[in-house]
Design a protein around this motif. Structure first.
Motif, PDB file in Angstrom:
ATOM      1  N   TRP A 171       0.822  -1.198   0.000  1.00  0.00           N
ATOM      2  CA  TRP A 171       0.000   0.000   0.000  1.00  0.00           C
ATOM      3  C   TRP A 171       0.859   1.252   0.000  1.00  0.00           C
ATOM      4  N   LEU A 172       2.065   1.173   0.618  1.00  0.00           N
ATOM      5  CA  LEU A 172       2.951   2.332   0.659  1.00  0.00           C
ATOM      6  C   LEU A 172       3.489   2.645  -0.730  1.00  0.00           C
ATOM      7  N   ASP A 173       3.848   1.609  -1.475  1.00  0.00           N
ATOM      8  CA  ASP A 173       4.272   1.820  -2.864  1.00  0.00           C
ATOM      9  C   ASP A 173       3.144   2.471  -3.668  1.00  0.00           C
ATOM     10  N   TYR A 174       1.928   1.997  -3.439  1.00  0.00           N
ATOM     11  CA  TYR A 174       0.756   2.490  -4.166  1.00  0.00           C
ATOM     12  C   TYR A 174       0.522   3.979  -3.894  1.00  0.00           C
ATOM     13  N   VAL A 175       0.521   4.375  -2.619  1.00  0.00           N
ATOM     14  CA  VAL A 175       0.239   5.782  -2.308  1.00  0.00           C
ATOM     15  C   VAL A 175       1.397   6.688  -2.695  1.00  0.00           C
ATOM     16  N   GLN A 176       2.614   6.190  -2.600  1.00  0.00           N
ATOM     17  CA  GLN A 176       3.751   7.009  -3.025  1.00  0.00           C
ATOM     18  C   GLN A 176       3.726   7.209  -4.537  1.00  0.00           C
ATOM     19  N   TYR A 177       3.294   6.204  -5.258  1.00  0.00           N
ATOM     20  CA  TYR A 177       3.106   6.340  -6.704  1.00  0.00           C
ATOM     21  C   TYR A 177       2.039   7.398  -6.978  1.00  0.00           C
ATOM     22  N   GLY A 178       0.946   7.363  -6.222  1.00  0.00           N
ATOM     23  CA  GLY A 178      -0.128   8.344  -6.384  1.00  0.00           C
ATOM     24  C   GLY A 178       0.338   9.758  -6.095  1.00  0.00           C
ATOM     25  N   VAL A 179       1.152   9.923  -5.063  1.00  0.00           N
ATOM     26  CA  VAL A 179       1.684  11.259  -4.736  1.00  0.00           C
ATOM     27  C   VAL A 179       2.592  11.743  -5.868  1.00  0.00           C
ATOM     28  N   GLU A 180       3.383  10.851  -6.421  1.00  0.00           N
ATOM     29  CA  GLU A 180       4.234  11.240  -7.550  1.00  0.00           C
ATOM     30  C   GLU A 180       3.382  11.667  -8.753  1.00  0.00           C
ATOM     31  N   LEU A 181       2.282  10.955  -8.991  1.00  0.00           N
ATOM     32  CA  LEU A 181       1.371  11.363 -10.065  1.00  0.00           C
ATOM     33  C   LEU A 181       0.791  12.751  -9.796  1.00  0.00           C
TER      34      LEU A 181
ATOM     35  N   SER B 182      -6.617  11.849 -20.724  1.00  0.00           N
ATOM     36  CA  SER B 182      -5.313  11.253 -20.985  1.00  0.00           C
ATOM     37  C   SER B 182      -4.818  10.377 -19.830  1.00  0.00           C
ATOM     38  N   ILE B 183      -5.490  10.434 -18.678  1.00  0.00           N
ATOM     39  CA  ILE B 183      -5.084   9.649 -17.515  1.00  0.00           C
ATOM     40  C   ILE B 183      -6.027   8.457 -17.369  1.00  0.00           C
ATOM     41  N   VAL B 184      -5.448   7.269 -17.169  1.00  0.00           N
ATOM     42  CA  VAL B 184      -6.283   6.082 -17.013  1.00  0.00           C
ATOM     43  C   VAL B 184      -7.011   6.129 -15.669  1.00  0.00           C
ATOM     44  N   THR B 185      -8.138   5.483 -15.600  1.00  0.00           N
ATOM     45  CA  THR B 185      -9.001   5.512 -14.423  1.00  0.00           C
ATOM     46  C   THR B 185      -8.276   5.025 -13.172  1.00  0.00           C
ATOM     47  N   GLU B 186      -7.453   3.983 -13.313  1.00  0.00           N
ATOM     48  CA  GLU B 186      -6.734   3.449 -12.158  1.00  0.00           C
ATOM     49  C   GLU B 186      -5.798   4.487 -11.554  1.00  0.00           C
ATOM     50  N   ASP B 187      -5.136   5.263 -12.402  1.00  0.00           N
ATOM     51  CA  ASP B 187      -4.242   6.305 -11.903  1.00  0.00           C
ATOM     52  C   ASP B 187      -5.031   7.454 -11.259  1.00  0.00           C
ATOM     53  N   LYS B 188      -6.193   7.758 -11.797  1.00  0.00           N
ATOM     54  CA  LYS B 188      -7.037   8.789 -11.191  1.00  0.00           C
ATOM     55  C   LYS B 188      -7.456   8.368  -9.792  1.00  0.00           C
ATOM     56  N   ALA B 189      -7.887   7.113  -9.657  1.00  0.00           N
ATOM     57  CA  ALA B 189      -8.296   6.595  -8.353  1.00  0.00           C
ATOM     58  C   ALA B 189      -7.116   6.583  -7.388  1.00  0.00           C
TER      59      ALA B 189
ATOM     60  N   LYS C  14     -10.155  17.735  -2.256  1.00  0.00           N
ATOM     61  CA  LYS C  14     -10.488  16.420  -2.812  1.00  0.00           C
ATOM     62  C   LYS C  14     -11.561  16.553  -3.893  1.00  0.00           C
ATOM     63  N   GLN C  15     -12.588  17.349  -3.617  1.00  0.00           N
ATOM     64  CA  GLN C  15     -13.652  17.549  -4.608  1.00  0.00           C
ATOM     65  C   GLN C  15     -13.099  18.242  -5.858  1.00  0.00           C
ATOM     66  N   ASP C  16     -12.211  19.215  -5.652  1.00  0.00           N
ATOM     67  CA  ASP C  16     -11.581  19.883  -6.794  1.00  0.00           C
ATOM     68  C   ASP C  16     -10.757  18.900  -7.620  1.00  0.00           C
ATOM     69  N   LEU C  17     -10.048  18.020  -6.913  1.00  0.00           N
ATOM     70  CA  LEU C  17      -9.217  17.029  -7.597  1.00  0.00           C
ATOM     71  C   LEU C  17     -10.077  16.080  -8.423  1.00  0.00           C
ATOM     72  N   VAL C  18     -11.163  15.599  -7.843  1.00  0.00           N
ATOM     73  CA  VAL C  18     -12.055  14.678  -8.559  1.00  0.00           C
ATOM     74  C   VAL C  18     -12.629  15.360  -9.801  1.00  0.00           C
ATOM     75  N   LYS C  19     -13.071  16.608  -9.661  1.00  0.00           N
ATOM     76  CA  LYS C  19     -13.620  17.344 -10.812  1.00  0.00           C
ATOM     77  C   LYS C  19     -12.584  17.506 -11.910  1.00  0.00           C
ATOM     78  N   ARG C  20     -11.382  17.907 -11.520  1.00  0.00           N
ATOM     79  CA  ARG C  20     -10.331  18.136 -12.510  1.00  0.00           C
ATOM     80  C   ARG C  20      -9.933  16.846 -13.190  1.00  0.00           C
ATOM     81  N   LEU C  21      -9.816  15.768 -12.432  1.00  0.00           N
ATOM     82  CA  LEU C  21      -9.432  14.485 -13.021  1.00  0.00           C
ATOM     83  C   LEU C  21     -10.499  13.959 -13.977  1.00  0.00           C
ATOM     84  N   SER C  22     -11.762  14.280 -13.696  1.00  0.00           N
ATOM     85  CA  SER C  22     -12.831  13.815 -14.587  1.00  0.00           C
ATOM     86  C   SER C  22     -12.752  14.473 -15.960  1.00  0.00           C
TER      87      SER C  22
END
Length: 172
Positions: free
Chosen positions: A48-58, A93-100, A81-89
Motif C-alpha cells: 500500500w505504501l508503494d501504491y500511495v507514493q506512486y499516487g503522490v508522484e502522479l 489522458s489519464i487512465v481511471t486506475e491512476d485517477k483513483a 479532494k472535490q476539486d481534484l475529482v472534478k479536474r481528473l474527470s
C-alpha cells in the motif's frame, strides 16, 4: 620453490590485500545504525505504501504547483479532494486506475509529518494550481499539531521493547 607453491602464496597475499582494502572502504556503523539496517531488512515495504507514493508522484506530475516536495509543502485548500475529482474527470489522458490512485493518495499526502509542519496559523492555503485559497486558522493549526502528536505517540508505543524486562523472584 615450485611454481604451484609460489602461485598459492601470491593468491594468499592478494586475498589478504583485497580483504584489507575492502574493510578500509566501508565506513564503520554505530550500533543503532546496525539495528535500523536489520529492521529494514526484516520488514519489507508494504504494497500500500508503494501504491500511495506512486499516487503522490502522479499528483506532483499533473499538479506541480499544488503538490510540492517535502521541503516546499504548503497547506492545501479546504475541499481540495472535490476539486481534484472534478479536474481528473476532465482529463481523458489519464487512465481511471491512476485517477483513483491519486484521489486515494491525497489522504496519505495530507497526513505526512511534512504536511502537518506546514499547517501553521496564518499560512496560506493553495489550490491545485498553486493559487492562494484561504488561510489556516488557529483551530486548524492546533488540530494538525494534535493529530501529528497522536501519530508519534502511537508510533512510540508500537515499537518493540529493546531491553529485557527485569524479573524479580521471590524467595520463599
Amino acid at each position: 620453490m615450485s611454481n604451484a607453491s609460489l602461485k598459492e602464496q601470491l593468491q594468499a597475499v592478494a586475498s589478504q590485500l583485497s580483504d584489507k582494502s575492502g574493510k578500509e572502504q566501508k565506513p564503520k556503523k554505530h550500533f543503532h545504525q546496525i539495528d535500523r539496517d536489520k529492521e529494514r531488512v526484516k520488514k519489507p515495504k508494504p504494497k500500500w505504501l508503494d501504491y500511495v507514493q506512486y499516487g503522490v508522484e502522479l499528483l506532483r506530475v499533473y499538479f506541480p504547483a499544488g503538490f510540492k516536495t517535502h521541503s516546499e509543502i504548503k497547506p492545501l485548500k479546504k475541499g481540495i479532494k472535490q476539486d481534484l475529482v472534478k479536474r481528473l474527470s476532465t482529463l481523458d489522458s489519464i487512465v481511471t486506475e491512476d485517477k483513483a490512485c491519486m484521489v486515494k493518495s491525497l489522504a496519505y499526502y495530507v497526513n505526512t509529518a511534512a504536511y502537518h509542519k506546514s499547517v501553521v496559523e496564518g499560512a496560506t492555503r493553495i489550490d491545485l494550481d498553486g493559487n492562494p485559497a484561504g488561510l489556516v486558522t488557529a483551530e486548524e493549526a492546533r488540530y494538525s499539531i494534535e493529530k501529528q502528536q497522536a501519530k508519534l505517540l502511537a508510533k512510540q508505543t508500537a515499537k518493540p521493547v529493546t531491553q529485557m524486562p527485569q524479573v524479580t523472584e521471590e524467595l520463599a
